[in-house]
Design a protein around this motif. Structure first.
Motif, PDB file in Angstrom:
ATOM      1  N   GLN A 419       0.812  -1.209   0.000  1.00 38.46           N
ATOM      2  CA  GLN A 419       0.000   0.000   0.000  1.00 38.46           C
ATOM      3  C   GLN A 419       0.850   1.265   0.000  1.00 38.46           C
ATOM      4  O   GLN A 419       0.369   2.338  -0.378  1.00 38.46           O
ATOM      5  N   ASN A 420       2.105   1.148   0.413  1.00 35.41           N
ATOM      6  CA  ASN A 420       2.996   2.308   0.490  1.00 35.41           C
ATOM      7  C   ASN A 420       4.065   2.324  -0.593  1.00 35.41           C
ATOM      8  O   ASN A 420       4.935   3.198  -0.573  1.00 35.41           O
ATOM      9  N   SER A 421       4.010   1.378  -1.516  1.00 34.63           N
ATOM     10  CA  SER A 421       5.036   1.293  -2.569  1.00 34.63           C
ATOM     11  C   SER A 421       4.393   1.273  -3.941  1.00 34.63           C
ATOM     12  O   SER A 421       4.789   0.514  -4.827  1.00 34.63           O
ATOM     13  N   LEU A 422       3.408   2.125  -4.133  1.00 35.88           N
ATOM     14  CA  LEU A 422       2.660   2.149  -5.393  1.00 35.88           C
ATOM     15  C   LEU A 422       3.527   2.606  -6.552  1.00 35.88           C
ATOM     16  O   LEU A 422       3.645   1.921  -7.570  1.00 35.88           O
ATOM     17  N   ASP A 423       4.151   3.769  -6.418  1.00 37.50           N
ATOM     18  CA  ASP A 423       5.002   4.302  -7.482  1.00 37.50           C
ATOM     19  C   ASP A 423       6.250   4.958  -6.917  1.00 37.50           C
ATOM     20  O   ASP A 423       7.264   5.077  -7.596  1.00 37.50           O
ATOM     21  N   VAL A 424       6.180   5.430  -5.672  1.00 37.60           N
ATOM     22  CA  VAL A 424       7.339   5.849  -4.888  1.00 37.60           C
ATOM     23  C   VAL A 424       7.154   5.221  -3.511  1.00 37.60           C
ATOM     24  O   VAL A 424       6.115   4.644  -3.210  1.00 37.60           O
ATOM     25  N   PHE A 425       8.172   5.341  -2.658  1.00 35.72           N
ATOM     26  CA  PHE A 425       8.051   4.794  -1.305  1.00 35.72           C
ATOM     27  C   PHE A 425       7.420   5.849  -0.401  1.00 35.72           C
ATOM     28  O   PHE A 425       8.058   6.825  -0.022  1.00 35.72           O
ATOM     29  N   MET A 426       6.146   5.633  -0.084  1.00 36.00           N
ATOM     30  CA  MET A 426       5.416   6.597   0.719  1.00 36.00           C
ATOM     31  C   MET A 426       5.597   6.290   2.202  1.00 36.00           C
ATOM     32  O   MET A 426       5.808   5.143   2.586  1.00 36.00           O
ATOM     33  N   ASP A 427       5.476   7.345   3.007  1.00 37.22           N
ATOM     34  CA  ASP A 427       5.447   7.117   4.447  1.00 37.22           C
ATOM     35  C   ASP A 427       4.135   6.438   4.816  1.00 37.22           C
ATOM     36  O   ASP A 427       4.110   5.406   5.460  1.00 37.22           O
ATOM     37  N   CYS A 428       3.021   7.035   4.386  1.00 41.45           N
ATOM     38  CA  CYS A 428       1.708   6.459   4.638  1.00 41.45           C
ATOM     39  C   CYS A 428       0.842   6.703   3.412  1.00 41.45           C
ATOM     40  O   CYS A 428       1.032   7.686   2.696  1.00 41.45           O
ATOM     41  N   PRO A 429      -0.131   5.835   3.160  1.00 42.03           N
ATOM     42  CA  PRO A 429      -0.993   6.029   1.989  1.00 42.03           C
ATOM     43  C   PRO A 429      -2.207   6.891   2.296  1.00 42.03           C
ATOM     44  O   PRO A 429      -3.075   7.047   1.446  1.00 42.03           O
ATOM     45  N   SER A 430      -2.252   7.446   3.488  1.00 38.85           N
ATOM     46  CA  SER A 430      -3.435   8.173   3.948  1.00 38.85           C
ATOM     47  C   SER A 430      -3.162   9.663   4.068  1.00 38.85           C
ATOM     48  O   SER A 430      -3.346  10.415   3.115  1.00 38.85           O
ATOM     49  N   ARG A 431      -2.682  10.113   5.212  1.00 41.59           N
ATOM     50  CA  ARG A 431      -2.526  11.539   5.512  1.00 41.59           C
ATOM     51  C   ARG A 431      -1.635  12.259   4.511  1.00 41.59           C
ATOM     52  O   ARG A 431      -1.877  13.406   4.161  1.00 41.59           O
ATOM     53  N   GLU A 432      -0.582  11.577   4.021  1.00 43.42           N
ATOM     54  CA  GLU A 432       0.427  12.276   3.238  1.00 43.42           C
ATOM     55  C   GLU A 432       0.648  11.722   1.834  1.00 43.42           C
ATOM     56  O   GLU A 432       0.793  12.472   0.895  1.00 43.42           O
ATOM     57  N   ARG A 433       0.776  10.407   1.692  1.00 43.18           N
ATOM     58  CA  ARG A 433       1.126   9.783   0.421  1.00 43.18           C
ATOM     59  C   ARG A 433       2.433  10.383  -0.126  1.00 43.18           C
ATOM     60  O   ARG A 433       2.589  10.584  -1.334  1.00 43.18           O
ATOM     61  N   ALA A 434       3.363  10.650   0.753  1.00 42.93           N
ATOM     62  CA  ALA A 434       4.585  11.365   0.386  1.00 42.93           C
ATOM     63  C   ALA A 434       5.758  10.414   0.282  1.00 42.93           C
ATOM     64  O   ALA A 434       5.896   9.476   1.070  1.00 42.93           O
ATOM     65  N   GLY A 435       6.630  10.686  -0.676  1.00 40.76           N
ATOM     66  CA  GLY A 435       7.825   9.870  -0.889  1.00 40.76           C
ATOM     67  C   GLY A 435       8.957  10.284   0.035  1.00 40.76           C
ATOM     68  O   GLY A 435       9.916  10.929  -0.402  1.00 40.76           O
ATOM     69  N   TRP A 436       8.860   9.901   1.288  1.00 42.41           N
ATOM     70  CA  TRP A 436       9.811  10.343   2.306  1.00 42.41           C
ATOM     71  C   TRP A 436      11.109   9.551   2.260  1.00 42.41           C
ATOM     72  O   TRP A 436      11.113   8.316   2.190  1.00 42.41           O
ATOM     73  N   LEU A 437      12.220  10.275   2.355  1.00 48.90           N
ATOM     74  CA  LEU A 437      13.509   9.643   2.607  1.00 48.90           C
ATOM     75  C   LEU A 437      13.509   9.056   4.016  1.00 48.90           C
ATOM     76  O   LEU A 437      12.675   9.384   4.843  1.00 48.90           O
ATOM     77  N   CYS A 438      14.479   8.237   4.282  1.00 43.23           N
ATOM     78  CA  CYS A 438      14.616   7.463   5.519  1.00 43.23           C
ATOM     79  C   CYS A 438      13.586   6.342   5.537  1.00 43.23           C
ATOM     80  O   CYS A 438      13.963   5.173   5.537  1.00 43.23           O
ATOM     81  N   ASP A 439      12.285   6.660   5.552  1.00 46.21           N
ATOM     82  CA  ASP A 439      11.274   5.614   5.379  1.00 46.21           C
ATOM     83  C   ASP A 439      11.622   4.762   4.165  1.00 46.21           C
ATOM     84  O   ASP A 439      11.482   3.537   4.170  1.00 46.21           O
ATOM     85  N   SER A 440      12.063   5.450   3.117  1.00 46.74           N
ATOM     86  CA  SER A 440      12.310   4.780   1.833  1.00 46.74           C
ATOM     87  C   SER A 440      13.451   3.774   1.911  1.00 46.74           C
ATOM     88  O   SER A 440      13.471   2.795   1.151  1.00 46.74           O
ATOM     89  N   TYR A 441      14.418   4.003   2.800  1.00 49.18           N
ATOM     90  CA  TYR A 441      15.516   3.029   2.956  1.00 49.18           C
ATOM     91  C   TYR A 441      14.955   1.677   3.372  1.00 49.18           C
ATOM     92  O   TYR A 441      15.257   0.637   2.770  1.00 49.18           O
ATOM     93  N   PHE A 442      14.121   1.668   4.398  1.00 52.15           N
ATOM     94  CA  PHE A 442      13.555   0.420   4.897  1.00 52.15           C
ATOM     95  C   PHE A 442      12.570  -0.172   3.881  1.00 52.15           C
ATOM     96  O   PHE A 442      12.542  -1.380   3.649  1.00 52.15           O
ATOM     97  N   SER A 443      11.770   0.694   3.264  1.00 50.01           N
ATOM     98  CA  SER A 443      10.770   0.222   2.297  1.00 50.01           C
ATOM     99  C   SER A 443      11.413  -0.390   1.069  1.00 50.01           C
ATOM    100  O   SER A 443      10.883  -1.349   0.489  1.00 50.01           O
ATOM    101  N   SER A 444      12.540   0.165   0.640  1.00 49.59           N
ATOM    102  CA  SER A 444      13.183  -0.338  -0.578  1.00 49.59           C
ATOM    103  C   SER A 444      13.698  -1.762  -0.392  1.00 49.59           C
ATOM    104  O   SER A 444      13.679  -2.567  -1.335  1.00 49.59           O
ATOM    105  N   ILE A 445      14.146  -2.081   0.809  1.00 51.26           N
ATOM    106  CA  ILE A 445      14.592  -3.450   1.085  1.00 51.26           C
ATOM    107  C   ILE A 445      13.427  -4.413   0.945  1.00 51.26           C
ATOM    108  O   ILE A 445      13.559  -5.508   0.379  1.00 51.26           O
TER     109      ILE A 445
END
Length: 809
Positions: A419-445
């Motif tokens: 739900q958070n890796s649709l097209d970029v690595f989002m922090d959350c798919p709700s409030r922000e849907r933003a491609g945040w760094l740091c979150d993205s490190y863990f999500s990319s793995i």
């Protein structure tokens, strides 16, 4: 003069690299971008486009290509086809392709596209002029194209109100509709006329491939009707008004409250109070249709948190006014979003004339519980669900153990990831849907391990590679989340260091080397930015803007010298040295670690910061649990160099520490990100059984309550966060025992430990192939089997007291 010259050279290199890269990846199509003449910069303008074609008999291929600003959805012959686009950097737009050959019919085929042009700055979409670019190809020849003659007609979609409040500080406008029955017939019938408006060709745009898989758009049905009841109106003594309503300005775009077409739903919702709430928990299949009169409601349960578009079929016996109110969990047995987290507008409003409707939101939302409230009139809900907007699940990513809690946590990790890796690595798919760094490190793995690919990783990093520079930020700095507009100039310097660490991990997992090389000038300019803040000890001092260590008390100890930030800095230098062969950075990183050890460690704990007083840096006693994890995670300390501290962390800290009695001056860590660092540290030291218990204590209550994993250890923020899916990696590595995958060397390490489980099995996709591994404990023997992709070899690492026996059957 030398600094000016180097700056010019650096900019030239970035522009040259970007230009060379773009020339190789730009998509060429015949269509031109178009929009309603003179209205391309209007905020929240929703426009419908329609075109028709006749297909020849048995075409081999009928392709529809779409790019748009800001978002779109498309229908073919009245049926939903898709939604997009995938996000790209400023000035670039990704092209979605749909194959229509199996969907065409004899005679007229109608393409209907709805585009929402937002023209506001958000963390989710870019503030760029609106347009649609669409083209239909039949067997390689252009049949329809925007900007060519009268192929497409267009009109303003009046049903969605234009001047409404924003959904949140981070996202654009909420949805408020006024509809007549038959509002959607233009999508399927040419006999339904539209109020055509003049189209104007817009400036040419740079087009990129989508690059990532399209969602399946499956519709999830409610699992149960949770409750029914009635509401009443009571005006509160004081209305809560979020900054997304009160803070509108040239730097935070939107419609001021005085210009809104309606009372803001976020305000009206505060007047709507549940009067009676009867818990029924009836299977939804047997509860439909839901018959509702004025001031009545039903609450349905999707079973787990999901993300997508609300879909419903309604029959209104009289004019009706409905609120669709939703949240990720219940508060006191009811949907009460504002009480749980008051910074989102979790309600969609429909004002409907009498008649039948098929409705669907154009924006995606996240919830488990949906409360349908009829405030006026009567309405029957005959169908209800959510069209999922998430990355397609890979059936070859599996995990099953003899512990049901671990299985639930894995399923929650997988849901949180997709739900958070649709097209970029989002922090959350709700409030922000933003491609945040740091979150993205863990999500990319987790993208790599849950999908077998790194397509989202590529797009995410490519978005940072494309711009020559980032407006509103200091030279060399990169956005904390992107694609986004940061007109207020806010950034998180630490997050840019996590970008380097993510890039290094991407490389080690077999990432695209050409992209990594294209990012070298960006990384070097970033490190040049940080050099300005190095003090005479070589540590970063007085970092600008929002210095972020962790969602805990640690975030209050970030000036003037933040030791966790410098620990991270040393790791980023090491990663840069490894990525680009700059050996001097390795030595620099080592010196920083030695200096931190000398200044931060007080003989018992690592302190978080030093402050500047009278021109001299002075040590503080500020001490956080997160800082200790940073120290061990980034190699400032090891269990061997600091055995007493390590023993304290292992024995006295963790999910069940009573921090009012046990080291009360060491402030507790939070989920993001101290608790995840702790998991990795326990793994490094072979403490799998302790980790087994802590994983359940940290994460099972989340998985059990929402089916997803949370931003914090508490529920007053996002309960569906992308970084949290990283626990899936921990389960693969430390419970199942696939401890390492060397993608370049094609070697898989299987590790056996004395973890207290009877059996475990799982699989990890690798492109289109699969790594499978299973084991079962039989007395003092572990019987195991595995299969690997072609060309891979296995390495076993037995750290258990048991005998391991391969089952060759």
């Amino acid at each position: 003069m030398n600094r000016i010259f180097l700056h010019i050279v650096g900019m030239f290199i970035l522009v040259l690299v970007s230009a060379t890269y773009c020339a190789a990846n730009i998509v060429q199509i015949n269509a031109k971008p178009v929009w309603l003449a003179g209205r391309e910069k209007e905020m929240n303008l929703n426009v419908g486009f329609r075109a028709v074609f006749k297909a020849p008999d048995n075409p081999n291929s009928v392709k529809l290509k779409i790019a748009a600003s800001t978002i779109y959805r498309v229908f073919f012959n009245g049926e939903f086809l898709g939604s997009g686009p995938a996000r790209a950097a400023h000035g670039y737009f990704r092209v979605d392709e749909y194959e229509l050959s199996t969907k065409i019919r004899d005679g007229d085929n109608i393409i209907a596209i709805e585009v929402a042009g937002y023209n506001v700055n958000t963390y989710y979409t870019l503030d760029q002029p609106s347009f649609l670019l669409a083209e239909t190809e039949i067997d390689g020849k252009t049949a329809l194209a925007t900007g060519r003659g009268k192929d497409f007609e267009a009109f303003q979609i009046g049903e969605r109100l234009q001047k409404v409040e924003r959904y949140s500080f981070q996202r654009p406008f909420t949805e408020y509709y006024r509809m007549q029955a038959g509002y959607d017939q233009w999508r399927s019938s040419l006999s339904v006329a539209v109020a055509k408006q003049k189209l104007a060709v817009q400036p040419a745009v740079k087009l990129l491939p989508r690059g990532v898989a399209m969602p399946k758009f499956d519709i999830a049905q409610p699992q149960a009707v949770y409750s029914k009841g009635t509401v009443k109106r009571i005006k509160p003594e004081k209305y809560h008004k979020d900054r997304s309503l009160t803070g509108i300005s040239p730097r935070f775009k939107g419609y001021p409250e005085k210009e809104l077409e309606t009372v803001p739903p976020s305000q009206e919702m505060q007047e709507i109070i549940t009067d009676r709430n009867e818990i029924i928990n009836k299977p939804a299949l047997f509860a439909m249709p839901l018959q509702l009169k004025a001031n009545e409601f039903y609450t349905v349960d999707l079973g787990v948190n999901r993300t997508g578009f609300i879909v419903a079929r309604l029959q209104c016996a009289s004019p009706a006014r409905l609120f669709f109110h939703f949240d990720e969990m219940l508060t006191d047995g009811d949907v009460k979003t504002r009480q749980r987290m008051g910074d989102v507008c979790n309600q969609i409003v429909y004002e409907l004339a009498a008649g039948e409707y098929a409705i669907e939101t154009i924006e995606a939302y996240t919830f488990r519980y949906l409360k349908i409230i009829v405030l006026e009139g009567e309405c029957a809900v005959t169908q209800l669900g959510m069209r999922e907007f998430a990355y397609p699940a890979n059936k070859n990513a599996t995990f099953v153990s003899s512990n049901f809690k671990l299985n639930s946590i894995y399923a929650a990790a997988k849901q949180s990831s997709r739900q958070n890796s649709l097209d970029v690595f989002m922090d959350c798919p709700s409030r922000e849907r933003a491609g945040w760094l740091c979150d993205s490190y863990f999500s990319s793995i987790m993208e790599k391990e849950f999908t077998g690919r790194s397509d989202v990783s590529y797009n995410f990093l490519e978005n940072y590679a494309l711009p020559a520079r980032f407006d509103s930020l200091p030279e060399g700095m990169i956005p904390m989340c992107y694609p986004a507009d940061h007109y207020d100039g806010v950034f998180i310097p630490n997050w840019s260091l996590w970008f380097i660490i993510q890039l290094d991990d991407y490389a080690r997992r077999g990432g695209n080397r050409a992209l990594i090389e294209r990012l070298q000038p960006r990384v070097e300019k970033l490190l040049a930015y940080f050099q300005r803040f190095e003090n005479r000890d070589g540590l970063l001092q007085g970092l600008e803007k929002w210095v972020f260590v962790e969602w805990s008390k640690a975030n209050q100890f970030t000036q003037d010298v933040s030791y966790p930030s410098n620990m991270l800095y040393s790791a980023a230098l090491d990663c840069t040295a490894r990525l680009y062969g700059i050996s001097a950075l390795t030595k620099k990183a080592e010196n920083i670690r030695k200096t931190i050890l000398r200044l931060s460690y007080n003989g018992e704990f690592f302190t978080d910061n030093a402050i500047l007083k009278n021109g001299t840096l002075q040590a503080t006693e500020n001490t956080s649990e997160a800082c200790q994890y940073y120290a061990f995670y980034f190699g400032i300390a090891t269990p061997e160099s600091h055995p007493e501290l390590w023993k304290k962390l292992v024995v006295d800290f963790g999910p069940n520490r009573n921090d009012t009695k046990i080291y009360p001056k060491v402030f507790r860590a939070n989920a993001f990100m101290g608790n995840y660092m702790r998991m990795d540290l326990l793994s490094r030291c072979g403490l799998q059984n302790q980790m087994l218990l802590e994983i359940q204590d940290y994460f099972f209550y989340m998985a059990d309550k929402t089916g997803t994993l949370w931003e914090h250890t508490h529920s007053t923020a996002s309960c569906n966060h992308g970084f949290a899916s990283y626990i899936g990696h921990v389960l693969y590595r430390d419970v199942l025992g696939i401890s390492n995958i060397d993608y370049s060397g094609k070697e898989v390490t299987l590790r056996f430990t004395d973890i207290v489980l009877d059996h475990c099995s799982g699989s990890i996709p690798v492109d289109n192939e699969v790594i499978r591994f299973q084991w079962q404990r039989v007395g003092n023997t572990i019987v195991y089997s595995y299969s690997l992709p072609e060309g891979y070899r296995v390495k076993t690492d037995n750290r258990s007291a048991a005998k391991i026996v391969e089952d060759f059957r």
